[in-house]
Enzyme design. Structure first.
Site, PDB file in Angstrom:
ATOM      1  NE  ARG A   1      29.849 107.004  31.426  1.00 53.92           N
ATOM      2  CZ  ARG A   1      30.476 107.205  32.321  1.00 53.92           C
ATOM      3  NH1 ARG A   1      29.849 108.249  33.287  1.00 53.92           N
ATOM      4  NH2 ARG A   1      31.583 106.797  32.599  1.00 53.92           N
TER       5      ARG A   1
ATOM      6  CG  MET B   1      37.977  87.332  23.915  1.00 50.33           C
ATOM      7  SD  MET B   1      38.792  89.102  24.775  1.00 50.33           S
ATOM      8  CE  MET B   1      38.864  88.033  26.395  1.00 50.33           C
TER       9      MET B   1
ATOM     10  CB  ALA C   1      38.498 105.062  20.994  1.00 54.31           C
ATOM     11  CD  GLN C   2      31.750 101.282  22.149  1.00 55.02           C
ATOM     12  OE1 GLN C   2      32.460 100.351  22.756  1.00 55.02           O
ATOM     13  NE2 GLN C   2      30.547 100.997  21.593  1.00 55.02           N
TER      14      GLN C   2
ATOM     15  CB  CYS D   1      26.972  98.414  27.841  1.00 58.19           C
ATOM     16  SG  CYS D   1      28.778  99.015  27.671  1.00 58.19           S
TER      17      CYS D   1
ATOM     18  CB  ALA E   1      29.653  83.822  18.553  1.00 60.23           C
TER      19      ALA E   1
END
Length: 426
Positions: free
Chosen positions: A52, A195, A116-117, A50, A192
């Site tokens: 790069r 956040m 970390a993703q 989302c 939903a």
């Protein structure tokens, strides 16, 4: 052969352009397959998230796949003009491209430094390229080294252990103060949106197994619940869920509190003094602050959590130089190893050829001057003189080859040396 990268990220391109060049998972696979068809001897790993979009490429002959060729390929895939791609995407090659990839994988180039993703996304991009067959020797080496670099940053610094998003602090630092485990706890997420989605991700990572999503738009709530494999219920059941919940998270965009003190008090009496943790991540707030004054109720508003985020961010910044040093070390290590692999065969053949010529000439000299019975010390000195001459002659071209390889431009000088000294093919 050198690595090159053309791409854009949140640092240098507006979201509108990133949307134009972004690839879905299926589109990435199709693009890799098309790349193989157009450039069968070249390599490509395509990273699209989302924030790069980056294409890492290499080719046996660097002129076959230069910046313009990659830009043209990307433009064709996304129905853009080549000028649009060149004007709005950055380009790096050689050592700069390697260092950039290592920084990306280590999350030093992320919007939230230390998240970390990104490492799993880099791994997925590489795995997909391997599956399609667009990865090759250089991309294999550099992406495996990127993974090793990221692991070193994780293990040797505390950048990844300092949470800096509101949901990550709420779930990772606040909840453990009240509950040893979420496995047996009832968790309710109100809202939903983005956040709520991020909070769900952290809740599941923390081991929450019984989560219910509530949203005013039931369809949107059901869609998010399906995405995470959680339960969903009607908005009208909120008060019933508050009675049975252990943790309630507010993430709605409501302009007024969804639960006032007067609404909560009768629910509180039905809870029989069980501990309730309320994480109010909404702006404006979802829960009346006065609810936190009741016994057995602990309410954390977003301002409380933001203060923790800011403290953690400062701690991460202190770790930045250490992480950057690791990336510099690993980049140098990779370049040196690649330099040895790419130049080694030519250098060995050049040295072997020189040593063979030395041996022939030394034998000819000994025979011609009838020095078979010469003093061994003198014979050794003559041989040393030949060796010094060879080393002095070879030093400039070998140094140039190594320096050129370190900059990622091995093919030109290697080909020239191979041709000049008649060294044959690799």
């Amino acid at each position: 052969m050198k690595l090159q990268m053309i791409g854009c990220s949140h640092h240098d391109a507006a979201v509108e352009f990133r949307e134009k060049v972004a690839f879905s998972g299926d589109q990435v696979t199709a693009a890799l397959a098309e790349f193989r068809r157009q450039f069968p001897s070249c390599e490509l790993v395509l990273l699209s998230t989302c924030n790069r979009i980056e294409l890492y490429t290499t080719a046996p002959d660097d002129t076959e796949l230069d910046r313009d060729a990659v830009a043209q390929f990307l433009a064709d895939q996304q129905r853009l003009t080549t000028d649009e791609v060149v004007d709005q995407m950055i380009y790096r090659s050689g050592t700069e491209a390697i260092e950039h990839l290592f920084a990306v994988a280590s999350s030093l180039d992320s919007m939230v430094v230390g998240e970390a993703q990104i490492l799993s996304q880099v791994k997925q991009a590489y795995d997909r390229a391997c599956h399609v067959g667009s990865a090759g020797p250089l991309t294999h080496s550099v992406f495996q080294s990127a993974n090793r670099t990221a692991k070193r940053v994780q293990q040797e610094t505390s950048i990844h252990r300092r949470r800096v998003s509101v949901p990550s602090v709420a779930v990772g630092e606040v909840i453990p103060e009240f509950f040893d485990s979420l496995a047996d706890k009832q968790v309710v997420v109100c809202g939903a949106g983005e956040m709520g989605e991020e909070t769900l991700r952290y809740l599941q990572q923390a081991g929450a197994a019984n989560i219910t999503v509530l949203n005013r738009s039931y369809d949107r709530g059901a869609e998010l619940a399906k995405q995470f494999g959680t339960k969903v219920d009607r908005w009208e059941t909120l008060r019933d869920h508050i009675v049975t919940a252990d943790v309630v998270v507010g993430t709605t965009s409501a302009s007024e509190p969804i639960i006032e003190l007067a609404d909560f008090e009768p629910l509180h009496s039905r809870r029989n003094h069980r501990v309730l943790l309320i994480l109010d991540l909404a702006i404006p707030r979802d829960f009346d602050p006065a609810i936190g004054d009741l016994s057995s109720v602990y309410l954390y508003a977003i301002d409380d959590l933001k203060a923790a985020c800011e403290r953690n961010q400062k701690q991460r910044q202190k770790e930045w130089p250490k992480a950057k040093q690791i990336i510099d070390e690993e980049t140098k290590r990779f370049v040196q190893a690649f330099q040895h692999r790419s130049t080694g065969p030519v250098i060995r053949r050049l040295r072997d050829q020189a040593l063979e010529l030395k041996s022939d000439e030394l034998q000819r000299l000994v025979g011609k001057l009838q020095l078979d019975q010469m003093d061994p010390v003198v014979a050794k000195e003559i041989e040393k003189s030949f060796d010094r001459l060879i080393n002095k002659l070879l030093h400039p071209p070998l140094t140039s080859i190594r320096d050129d390889a370190a900059e990622g431009h091995t093919r030109g000088l290697l080909e020239a040396v191979r041709h000049l000294f008649n060294l044959g093919d690799e």
